[in-house]
Design an enzyme around this catalytic site. Structure first.
Site, short mmCIF file in Angstrom:
data_model
loop_
_atom_site.label_atom_id
_atom_site.label_comp_id
_atom_site.label_asym_id
_atom_site.label_seq_id
_atom_site.Cartn_x
_atom_site.Cartn_y
_atom_site.Cartn_z
N HIS A 190 -7.87 11.50 -15.52
CA HIS A 190 -8.50 10.35 -14.86
C HIS A 190 -9.89 10.19 -15.45
CE1 HIS A 190 -11.60 9.28 -11.73
NE2 HIS A 190 -10.90 8.17 -11.76
N GLY A 346 -9.77 -5.45 0.41
CA GLY A 346 -8.85 -6.44 -0.14
C GLY A 346 -8.98 -6.61 -1.64
N SER A 351 -3.87 -3.10 -9.02
CA SER A 351 -4.81 -2.42 -9.91
C SER A 351 -5.33 -1.14 -9.26
CB SER A 351 -5.99 -3.33 -10.25
OG SER A 351 -5.56 -4.44 -10.99
#
Lengths: 412, 412
Positions: A190, A346, A351
């Site tokens: 990551h 939101g 993604s």
């Protein structure tokens, strides 16, 4: 569906500047990030009966057919600015990482989704799914224009002061990536690098523009090969040491502390570097540092993948990898600031959740069946000291090596 | 490992009594539940370097070889009390459900873990893993003794008043269960029934003992069969209607509202009943109601399993089931109060996370490939209205049927 999706694939404001306590920071920030053309998340016909989304929400994005040269609002004046150069850096890094990963995969191709927001900014998600080497690899960049509350700005200002400015517009840009290979012996990586900047307040002549950098790169294997982990950490250390000798030890510890699954008493993986709110150095130097870090991902990661991607494995190895993937899901959904912030505000869900593995597994009480107290993997994650017992490997001294922990290969 | 594990397999205090906002309720409660023999969660040798667990933690449990007849502190005087009868009810329900599930599975057996806490209370986890029909089925009961802060108690008292009592001891008991079948056409069920009671404050003569009931039963299929969902809801309705005609419509709506994955704009499943903080009825009536609900789980669920457990399925069906399992994980780790409360307070992790499926899947942007806007499954979850298009089934009117939504079988 993609027209109704919105996105922040990185964590925006950070604890040091905005709030001292991590979980508080996120809830405090809920009403903070309101964009100029605020649009509530579109809900269903019956949405009035449902619990409302958080009062704070991110502007709805518009899908684009093609990535624009820049997501900056004022490209002509901004291309030489730090924000302009940072955007260019992350766009270049996205290109280079995707190219290297596709070449190493030898089969899978990245699918690209581009979006923009009416008030400025946008993003590019690239995802390679079901490749030869990787089951899921996502590399996202995004640029966000927003407004932060005056209190957060005052907390961020070194000189404090009694003047009460209005809401402060901010700019944020970042690259964020998680890559999960198929082979249980090949580790997940990551990385995430981001730059945050406020506008100079117009009503306070001479008041400074605030800015900071954040990011990190970390490795999560299911099986530990000492040489792999040492190589990975060495590349991070080399990148850090070019800039400041204090960086590597500080950012390594920060990484260990951050990627911690509290309810398990385990780390998510075997670390790397992590930093946030970094602004007490020369800005140019930090831009170069973030660039160096982003450029170090491929040399840190790909040699490990080349070595492990074709290792023969059994169903049991795959099962263990899947259980470790479950831990990855637990960390990301319960603790990761970028993910939880994105879900609550939101952001573009696809993604944000591209960081989750393709598949994961939860067995009841697995630990007691497969991981003995002397298991070196368990030891490395929990930093518990073990003694040799039966066929298990002993981890003699966890703090002995220069990397804080010793890593040993688990016999198959 | 099991000696260091601790547990609350159900959500303890509830929003109406303790705080009006759900997420706030949990954080506000952190310092609230402190047990008399408080023991911080045992961490590793290096734990001082790690982020500390929440200040609020649950007493460490001790594994037991055998389930005691009762977990009550004062069994001789309590067996006729509501707490004693509720404990007996959930213990009986656990026995009956496990027996019925084992018989229906025809191969898998429940493994039992029993624990107690030095300050009183304890629990029994029973998990059937990798059976013939179910891949994972957990049925837990537990009894907790704790202390709630005076403010929470005052908020719970109907008469308010200015007297300021000290911390109030409470008692909580509950049964909690999630069962995930293997066949993609056989639905997951969840149920949970709990009783919460404070001691009468000793320093306020005549001050009442506070109590309330909570719980629910809900169904989460990956594929929708109208007859299954109608049967399931009908059994819930019949159980409710024996007590109060307002129960079913209220608790059905509460269930829909609660099991809502905000960031997806989707429900976790297709509902059932859910209630909490229920004390404005006769206590005996509510004990009977909770008993009736717990006894309704098997008749609501098993006929559906019998009908679907041997349905032939393809890899695509399995993949879709796995994606829906991913949603289950998202809800439980991000929103479910019992789970997030348990994780934050150091409950027995293996008991709390037994609700997670054995395996789950996350594909990037899957929705746009498989779920068309007119997909009836998507429609049922999101309550969006659809029109017919191509080969997709139309969901003519979501609110038409007596069950608020219409369910149709998705053609394979």
């Amino acid at each position: 569906m993609s027209t109704s999706l919105i996105s922040t694939p990185f964590s925006l404001p950070t604890k040091t500047h905005l709030q001292s306590q991590q979980s508080q920071a996120i809830s405090t920030l809920k009403p903070a990030i309101s964009l100029s053309n605020f649009t509530p998340k579109p809900l269903s016909l019956s949405s009035r009966k449902l619990p409302p989304l958080s009062a704070m929400a991110i502007e709805k994005e518009t899908p684009e057919n093609e990535a624009p040269p820049t997501f900056l609002k004022d490209p002509s004046t901004s291309s030489d600015s730090v924000r302009g150069r940072f955007e260019k850096m992350i766009r270049d890094a996205q290109d280079k990482v995707c190219e290297a990963i596709e070449a190493a995969d030898g089969g899978g191709k990245f699918k690209e989704d581009v979006w923009s927001r009416p008030g400025g900014g946008g993003g590019i998600s690239r995802v390679l799914q079901d490749g030869v080497v990787w089951e899921k690899a996502g590399v996202n960049v995004s640029v966000v224009y927003g407004v932060m509350p005056p209190d957060a700005y005052r907390a961020a200002k070194a000189d404090g002061g009694s003047h009460k400015p209005g809401p402060i517009p901010f700019f944020a840009a970042g690259i964020s990536s998680v890559m999960h290979p198929k082979n249980p012996f090949a580790p997940t990586v990551h990385f995430n690098y981001r730059y945050f900047e406020t506008d100079a307040p117009k009503d306070v002549p001479g008041a400074p523009r605030q800015w900071w950098f954040g990011g990190g790169t970390d490795l999560t294997p299911a099986y530990i090969f000492e040489e792999d982990v040492k190589h990975f950490h060495q590349v991070q250390k080399d990148a850090c040491d070019k800039f400041d000798p204090s960086f590597y030890p500080r950012f390594k510890k920060w990484c260990d502390d951050y990627f911690y699954i509290k309810h398990r008493g385990e780390r998510r993986g075997l670390g790397g570097i992590f930093f946030d709110d970094l602004n007490d150095y020369d800005q140019e130097m930090l831009l170069s540092f973030a660039t160096e870090c982003a450029n170090s991902v491929i040399p840190a990661y790909l040699p490990i993948i080349e070595k492990r991607k074709d290792t023969p494995f059994t169903d049991k190895n795959k099962e263990w990898q899947q259980l470790r993937r479950g831990r990855y899901v637990e960390f990301n959904l319960v603790y990761d600031r970028g993910t939880t912030f994105g879900l609550k505000t939101g952001g573009r869900i696809e993604s944000i959740l591209v960081s989750l593995p393709l598949t994961a597994r939860w067995e009841y009480d697995h630990v007691s069946h497969f991981i003995a107290p002397c298991d070196p993997y368990y030891e490395a994650l929990s930093q518990k000291k073990a003694v040799k017992s039966g066929n298990c490997w002993m981890l003699a001294s966890i703090q002995k090596s220069g990397y804080d922990r010793e890593f040993v290969t688990i016999p198959l």
